[in-house]
Design a protein around this motif. Sequence first.
Motif, PDB file in Angstrom:
ATOM      1  N   SER A 187     102.970  20.501  64.631  1.00 32.66           N
ATOM      2  CA  SER A 187     103.679  19.601  63.713  1.00 32.66           C
ATOM      3  C   SER A 187     103.445  18.142  64.057  1.00 32.66           C
ATOM      4  CB  SER A 187     105.179  19.920  63.725  1.00 32.66           C
ATOM      5  OG  SER A 187     105.423  21.212  63.215  1.00 32.66           O
ATOM      6  N   LEU A 188     103.451  17.819  65.357  1.00 32.63           N
ATOM      7  CA  LEU A 188     103.154  16.443  65.750  1.00 32.63           C
ATOM      8  C   LEU A 188     101.706  16.105  65.430  1.00 32.63           C
ATOM      9  CD1 LEU A 188     103.921  13.776  67.070  1.00 32.63           C
ATOM     10  CD2 LEU A 188     103.413  14.792  69.301  1.00 32.63           C
ATOM     11  N   SER A 189     100.798  17.025  65.719  1.00 23.62           N
ATOM     12  CA  SER A 189      99.381  16.792  65.482  1.00 23.62           C
ATOM     13  C   SER A 189      99.084  16.550  64.009  1.00 23.62           C
ATOM     14  CB  SER A 189      98.575  17.995  65.988  1.00 23.62           C
ATOM     15  OG  SER A 189      97.203  17.869  65.696  1.00 23.62           O
ATOM     16  N   TYR A 190      99.635  17.372  63.151  1.00 27.62           N
ATOM     17  CA  TYR A 190      99.251  17.337  61.735  1.00 27.62           C
ATOM     18  C   TYR A 190     100.199  16.476  60.888  1.00 27.62           C
ATOM     19  CZ  TYR A 190      97.590  18.968  57.191  1.00 27.62           C
ATOM     20  OH  TYR A 190      97.074  19.027  55.912  1.00 27.62           O
ATOM     21  N   GLY A 191     101.374  16.998  60.605  1.00 27.39           N
ATOM     22  CA  GLY A 191     102.241  16.314  59.654  1.00 27.39           C
ATOM     23  C   GLY A 191     102.705  14.952  60.101  1.00 27.39           C
ATOM     24  N   GLU A 192     103.098  14.835  61.370  1.00 26.31           N
ATOM     25  CA  GLU A 192     103.674  13.576  61.833  1.00 26.31           C
ATOM     26  C   GLU A 192     102.616  12.540  62.193  1.00 26.31           C
ATOM     27  OE1 GLU A 192     106.906  10.993  62.777  1.00 26.31           O
ATOM     28  OE2 GLU A 192     106.739  12.836  61.607  1.00 26.31           O
ATOM     29  N   LEU A 193     101.719  12.883  63.137  1.00 22.42           N
ATOM     30  CA  LEU A 193     100.788  11.876  63.637  1.00 22.42           C
ATOM     31  C   LEU A 193      99.624  11.644  62.682  1.00 22.42           C
ATOM     32  CD1 LEU A 193     100.069   9.917  65.871  1.00 22.42           C
ATOM     33  CD2 LEU A 193      99.035  11.800  67.153  1.00 22.42           C
ATOM     34  N   ALA A 194      98.870  12.687  62.367  1.00 23.90           N
ATOM     35  CA  ALA A 194      97.727  12.518  61.462  1.00 23.90           C
ATOM     36  C   ALA A 194      98.169  12.064  60.080  1.00 23.90           C
ATOM     37  CB  ALA A 194      96.945  13.829  61.355  1.00 23.90           C
ATOM     38  N   GLY A 195      99.291  12.597  59.612  1.00 21.65           N
ATOM     39  CA  GLY A 195      99.731  12.320  58.258  1.00 21.65           C
ATOM     40  C   GLY A 195     100.596  11.086  58.114  1.00 21.65           C
ATOM     41  N   GLU A 196     101.857  11.193  58.539  1.00 22.43           N
ATOM     42  CA  GLU A 196     102.828  10.138  58.255  1.00 22.43           C
ATOM     43  C   GLU A 196     102.585   8.862  59.055  1.00 22.43           C
ATOM     44  OE1 GLU A 196     105.072  10.503  55.638  1.00 22.43           O
ATOM     45  OE2 GLU A 196     103.557  12.081  55.474  1.00 22.43           O
ATOM     46  N   ARG A 197     102.071   8.973  60.259  1.00 22.98           N
ATOM     47  CA  ARG A 197     101.914   7.771  61.080  1.00 22.98           C
ATOM     48  C   ARG A 197     100.546   7.113  60.934  1.00 22.98           C
ATOM     49  NH1 ARG A 197     105.242   8.925  66.713  1.00 22.98           N
ATOM     50  NH2 ARG A 197     107.087   9.749  65.688  1.00 22.98           N
ATOM     51  N   ILE A 198      99.524   7.881  60.568  1.00 24.83           N
ATOM     52  CA  ILE A 198      98.181   7.296  60.532  1.00 24.83           C
ATOM     53  C   ILE A 198      97.615   7.270  59.119  1.00 24.83           C
ATOM     54  CG2 ILE A 198      95.842   7.426  61.449  1.00 24.83           C
ATOM     55  CD1 ILE A 198      96.884   8.741  63.945  1.00 24.83           C
ATOM     56  N   GLY A 257     104.082  19.637  57.325  1.00 26.85           N
ATOM     57  CA  GLY A 257     103.000  19.148  56.487  1.00 26.85           C
ATOM     58  C   GLY A 257     103.161  17.671  56.197  1.00 26.85           C
ATOM     59  N   SER A 258     102.264  17.140  55.367  1.00 23.85           N
ATOM     60  CA  SER A 258     102.325  15.729  54.998  1.00 23.85           C
ATOM     61  C   SER A 258     101.631  15.537  53.665  1.00 23.85           C
ATOM     62  CB  SER A 258     101.634  14.864  56.059  1.00 23.85           C
ATOM     63  OG  SER A 258     101.469  13.537  55.591  1.00 23.85           O
ATOM     64  N   ASP A 259     102.319  14.894  52.729  1.00 27.87           N
ATOM     65  CA  ASP A 259     101.685  14.586  51.448  1.00 27.87           C
ATOM     66  C   ASP A 259     100.447  13.719  51.638  1.00 27.87           C
ATOM     67  OD1 ASP A 259     103.483  16.035  49.961  1.00 27.87           O
ATOM     68  OD2 ASP A 259     104.736  14.318  49.447  1.00 27.87           O
ATOM     69  N   SER A 260     100.447  12.908  52.671  1.00 22.64           N
ATOM     70  CA  SER A 260      99.309  12.025  52.918  1.00 22.64           C
ATOM     71  C   SER A 260      98.028  12.812  53.166  1.00 22.64           C
ATOM     72  CB  SER A 260      99.589  11.118  54.120  1.00 22.64           C
ATOM     73  OG  SER A 260     100.764  10.383  53.919  1.00 22.64           O
ATOM     74  N   LEU A 261      98.177  14.030  53.670  1.00 25.66           N
ATOM     75  CA  LEU A 261      97.026  14.890  53.918  1.00 25.66           C
ATOM     76  C   LEU A 261      96.867  15.957  52.846  1.00 25.66           C
ATOM     77  CD1 LEU A 261      97.615  15.461  57.740  1.00 25.66           C
ATOM     78  CD2 LEU A 261      95.976  13.891  56.708  1.00 25.66           C
ATOM     79  N   ASP A 262      97.979  16.527  52.406  1.00 25.65           N
ATOM     80  CA  ASP A 262      97.936  17.667  51.500  1.00 25.65           C
ATOM     81  C   ASP A 262      97.853  17.269  50.032  1.00 25.65           C
ATOM     82  OD1 ASP A 262      98.290  19.278  53.787  1.00 25.65           O
ATOM     83  OD2 ASP A 262     100.464  19.088  53.633  1.00 25.65           O
ATOM     84  N   ASN A 263      98.402  16.109  49.694  1.00 26.68           N
ATOM     85  CA  ASN A 263      98.429  15.665  48.295  1.00 26.68           C
ATOM     86  C   ASN A 263      98.416  14.139  48.260  1.00 26.68           C
ATOM     87  OD1 ASN A 263      98.702  15.623  45.496  1.00 26.68           O
ATOM     88  ND2 ASN A 263     100.910  15.948  45.544  1.00 26.68           N
ATOM     89  N   PRO A 264      97.303  13.518  48.669  1.00 24.27           N
ATOM     90  CA  PRO A 264      97.272  12.062  48.830  1.00 24.27           C
ATOM     91  C   PRO A 264      97.662  11.276  47.594  1.00 24.27           C
ATOM     92  CG  PRO A 264      95.324  13.076  49.798  1.00 24.27           C
ATOM     93  CD  PRO A 264      96.030  14.151  49.050  1.00 24.27           C
ATOM     94  N   SER A 265      97.340  11.783  46.413  1.00 27.80           N
ATOM     95  CA  SER A 265      97.652  11.012  45.194  1.00 27.80           C
ATOM     96  C   SER A 265      99.151  10.844  45.002  1.00 27.80           C
ATOM     97  CB  SER A 265      97.052  11.699  43.971  1.00 27.80           C
ATOM     98  OG  SER A 265      97.597  12.993  43.787  1.00 27.80           O
ATOM     99  N   SER A 266      99.948  11.741  45.592  1.00 28.21           N
ATOM    100  CA  SER A 266     101.389  11.675  45.393  1.00 28.21           C
ATOM    101  C   SER A 266     102.029  10.458  46.059  1.00 28.21           C
ATOM    102  CB  SER A 266     102.055  12.954  45.913  1.00 28.21           C
ATOM    103  OG  SER A 266     101.976  13.020  47.322  1.00 28.21           O
ATOM    104  N   VAL A 267     101.360   9.900  47.076  1.00 31.15           N
ATOM    105  CA  VAL A 267     101.966   8.780  47.777  1.00 31.15           C
ATOM    106  C   VAL A 267     101.975   7.521  46.919  1.00 31.15           C
ATOM    107  CG1 VAL A 267     101.257   9.733  50.000  1.00 31.15           C
ATOM    108  CG2 VAL A 267      99.864   7.948  48.930  1.00 31.15           C
ATOM    109  N   PHE A 268     101.203   7.512  45.840  1.00 31.08           N
ATOM    110  CA  PHE A 268     101.169   6.345  44.951  1.00 31.08           C
ATOM    111  C   PHE A 268     102.108   6.491  43.766  1.00 31.08           C
ATOM    112  CE2 PHE A 268      96.956   6.688  46.968  1.00 31.08           C
ATOM    113  CZ  PHE A 268      96.880   5.461  47.583  1.00 31.08           C
ATOM    114  N   GLU A 269     102.739   7.643  43.658  1.00 28.16           N
ATOM    115  CA  GLU A 269     103.603   7.891  42.498  1.00 28.16           C
ATOM    116  C   GLU A 269     104.979   7.252  42.685  1.00 28.16           C
ATOM    117  OE1 GLU A 269     103.682  12.118  42.169  1.00 28.16           O
ATOM    118  OE2 GLU A 269     101.583  12.270  41.528  1.00 28.16           O
TER     119      GLU A 269
END
Length: 421
Positions: A262-273, A409-421
Amino acid sequence: MRPISPLLLAAAIALPLPAPALAATPGEVLTTYADIAEAGYADAQTSAETLQAAIEAFLADPSAEGLEAARAAWRAARVPYMQTEVFRFGNAIVDDWEGRVNAWPLDEGLIDYVARGYVGGDDNGLAELNVIANPSFTLGGQTVDASTIDAALLQDVLHEADDVDANVATGYHAIEFLLWGQDLNGTGPGAGERPWTDYAQGEACTNGHCDRRAEYLRAATDLLVADLAEMAGHWSDGGEARATLMADERAGLASILTGMGSLSYGELAGERIRLGLLLNDPEEEHDCFSDNTPWSHFYDGVGIRNVYVGEYTRLDGSVVSGPGLAALVEAADPALDSALQGGLDASVAALRAMVDTAEGGMAYDMMLAPGNAEGEAVIMAAVDALVAQTRDIERAITALGLEGVSLEGSDSLDNPSSVFE
């Protein structure tokens, strides 16, 4: 205990670690994990106490040199703490507590003055409260007496006030804001530039309310030390976190892998980076006031590797070690263990490359700038390495027969277009 330099510590722990030679029992692996947690939180407490001493010295005799010493102590305090973040997600006691010490991002206008161009808090009525300037305010229709800024006001009244997560009143980032102030450089170089005179007394005081600002800084730092001491106790012999972990071996192993993945994927790779890069927004930078973000990301990565291999280097240079999860994965699937250890080394190296890029003159803010292809490549190399190691973490979950483990998970990785909505 004499802390060693974060630079020397980084050099020591960035080296690849050997695979365990012997298999181990699940109980031995869980004991190592708990021992590393106890040591990591104890080191975080120790470094927070050093920060506390630096802040007390600064407040007793404010000066530019004193402020820089406090800032240096804050950066050093992040080294052990970030290595403990791998204990989140899989341990409920840590998740319930973590928001008190490392919640972000924050609407800093809750705490102190902000620049006129401050943007944020559109849905937060307290985003420009500035409690330092206001000894009385209204919250939930009730008048709050804030004439004294103390731990009770911060943790019981202001923190997450109105159930708004951005109302962060305690922890590392509140202290960071009080030491650096806002970073108004956008995607250009430079961190926050709060003057030391914001804590001066008498006519030398800038931006008003220097005595109350000092009260806030002192109260927040005292709370941080107390909160870290509490968590170190939870992982000691007889502590609640250790006892819960050891009560069910399969659940305990699942906790380790849940935290790693969870830290590797959703939190660090996704939400923080990844999120900050998608938005080209320095406000999404984790340590946004101090520009310490690359180091914090790096030590997050190191922490993930620590618990897998079963080895943690303490602030004094001593090592806590024992059978790690790697021993169990190696026994189940030697090729997978080799791949995962290689992936962990690769992600730590990619995160270190981010540090080296920042230290070389391209600050993290600058890496996030639109059109900065070099900066984007550095950031995405880290994201890609973290995502790749997560896939091997998922394979390890299967290899150990730990069904039902769910990773963040992270929308930034799984559904990047959603972060602009």
